[in-house]
Design an enzyme around this catalytic site. Structure first.
Site, PDB file in Angstrom:
ATOM      1  N   LYS A  38    -108.307  24.313  22.024  1.00 49.70           N
ATOM      2  CA  LYS A  38    -107.719  25.319  22.921  1.00 49.70           C
ATOM      3  C   LYS A  38    -108.641  26.539  23.052  1.00 49.70           C
ATOM      4  O   LYS A  38    -109.550  26.725  22.216  1.00 49.70           O
ATOM      5  CB  LYS A  38    -106.354  25.749  22.387  1.00 49.70           C
ATOM      6  N   TYR A 264    -120.489  57.437  26.469  1.00 52.88           N
ATOM      7  CA  TYR A 264    -119.285  58.047  27.045  1.00 52.88           C
ATOM      8  C   TYR A 264    -118.596  58.971  26.061  1.00 52.88           C
ATOM      9  O   TYR A 264    -118.542  58.678  24.862  1.00 52.88           O
ATOM     10  CB  TYR A 264    -118.291  56.965  27.466  1.00 52.88           C
TER      11      TYR A 264
END
Ligand SMILES: *Cc1c(COP(=O)(O)O)cnc(C)c1O
Length: 367
Positions: A38, A264
């Site tokens: 998965k 940032y």
């Protein structure tokens, strides 16, 4: 200069083979092996992994959703595929692609029975999931009669397997709880067998379960993380080989003066003269902001370079002061010798999460 040239997740199929044989060696000769593929085979390359596992002799696959099973069928995978968490919306497609659903509630069983009848199915294989303590998906022991009565005297569905899932198979402190789950599973399957006219496969162990509760392997086991090289335990990790290695390159070097900031919100301020490297990988690629501001490091030329400032969407900046390196050089984030589990632990998470978080825009390279 690096050979990879851009951010790349290398997938080592020989490591997969090694891990497969490691887990096989813990099983009885006749125990079936289900490979859990998965989430793009835990963030790696679902098709490449499934194809290799088929060559190695895997007996079964499991995915979470129908869409993932369809991807495997489109790639030519012919082994049986258990869909752990199907939704009624996708039942028709599931039947068309010969995928085998987990029946995890009365609602799902009734709706799937109706779909199988609509599509004129006989003995369509289904897998019945029981909840023994994880309290996530599954029937309760008290649903046994409902299941038996629903399937009795009709032939659309056939129970191919009955399974459960341990909540804390990796945790020695929860041994009593795991043993109580195993004994509930034993009780449920005994009662069900008494009431069903045929036999079925039983399975309840994941990777850590295989290692810690080998007596409960029944007819099949399910391994995911172990196949990808992580065993929820440092000793086991030593015996396994990581399948995925995350590498990137230095895009640009910057010389930073004392007192200058980087990134940032000016997340980092330099006290002295520093050299920083900007790397083309960010939080949109799975390196969450939790790894920023010195929490995690990458490796350049064998040396640790801490992530400084805030992680950007597409980039991180690392401190390479004193490390001999150039623009274009290769950078290792995790992989062989640099465990993804250890990297993940730096931000308070686990290998499962960092591996499956690696975004699909990152190139996969099978080696
Ligand atoms: C994901 C999953 C597994 C695989 O567990 P690992 O710890 O990765 O081996 C097994 N069974 C179920 C039901 C799962 O959802």
């Amino acid at each position: 200069m690096s050979k990879i040239g851009e951010t790349t997740l290398e997938i080592d199929l020989s490591a997969l083979e090694h891990n497969f044989h490691f887990f096989k060696s813990k099983l009885k000769k006749n125990t079936l092996f289900l490979g859990v593929v998965k989430a793009f085979a835990y963030g790696s390359d679902m098709v490449a992994i499934a194809k290799k596992l088929e060559v190695l002799g895997i007996d079964y696959f499991a995915v979470a959703y129908v869409k993932e099973g369809v991807l495997l069928r489109d790639a030519g995978i012919t082994s049986p595929i258990l869909v752990l968490h199907p939704q009624p919306l996708n039942f028709e497609e599931l039947i068309d692609r010969c995928l085998e659903p987990s029946m995890y509630s009365p609602r799902i069983l009734k709706l799937f029975l109706a779909s199988a009848k609509d599509k004129n199915q006989v003995n369509y294989p289904v897998h019945v999931k029981f909840n023994t303590g994880l309290n996530r998906l599954g029937f309760w022991e008290s649903d046994i009669d409902f299941i038996v009565n629903t399937l009795e005297k009709r032939d659309e569905l056939k129970i191919k397997s009955v399974f459960s899932h341990l909540a804390a198979s990796e945790d020695e402190n929860e041994r009593d709880f795991s043993l109580s789950q195993i004994s509930s599973f034993e009780k449920i399957t005994t009662e069900l067998s008494d009431k069903l006219p045929y036999t079925y496969i039983r399975h309840t162990l994941n990777s850590s379960g295989i290692l810690n509760y080998p007596e409960a392997q029944y007819e099949m086991v399910r391994s995911g993380i172990g196949l990808y090289g992580y065993g929820n335990h440092s000793e086991i990790d030593k015996a396994l080989k990581p399948v995925a290695s995350l590498k990137t390159v230095i895009s640009q070097l910057h010389k930073i003066e004392p007192g200058e900031s980087v990134g940032y919100n000016r997340g980092y301020t330099s006290v002295g003269y520093r050299v920083t490297a900007t790397l083309p990988i960010g939080h949109a690629d799975g390196i969450s902001r939790q790894y920023g501001n010195g929490k995690a490091s990458v490796v350049i030329g064998g040396k640790k370079a801490p992530i400084i400032g805030n992680v950007c969407m597409d980039m991180i900046m690392v401190d390479v002061t004193g490390i001999e390196c150039q623009e274009g050089d290769e950078v290792i984030i995790f992989g062989s010798g640099l465990s993804a589990e250890a990297f993940a632990n730096l931000s308070g998470t686990i290998s499962y999460e960092i591996l499956t978080a690696i975004s699909q825009r990152i190139k996969r390279l099978v080696v």
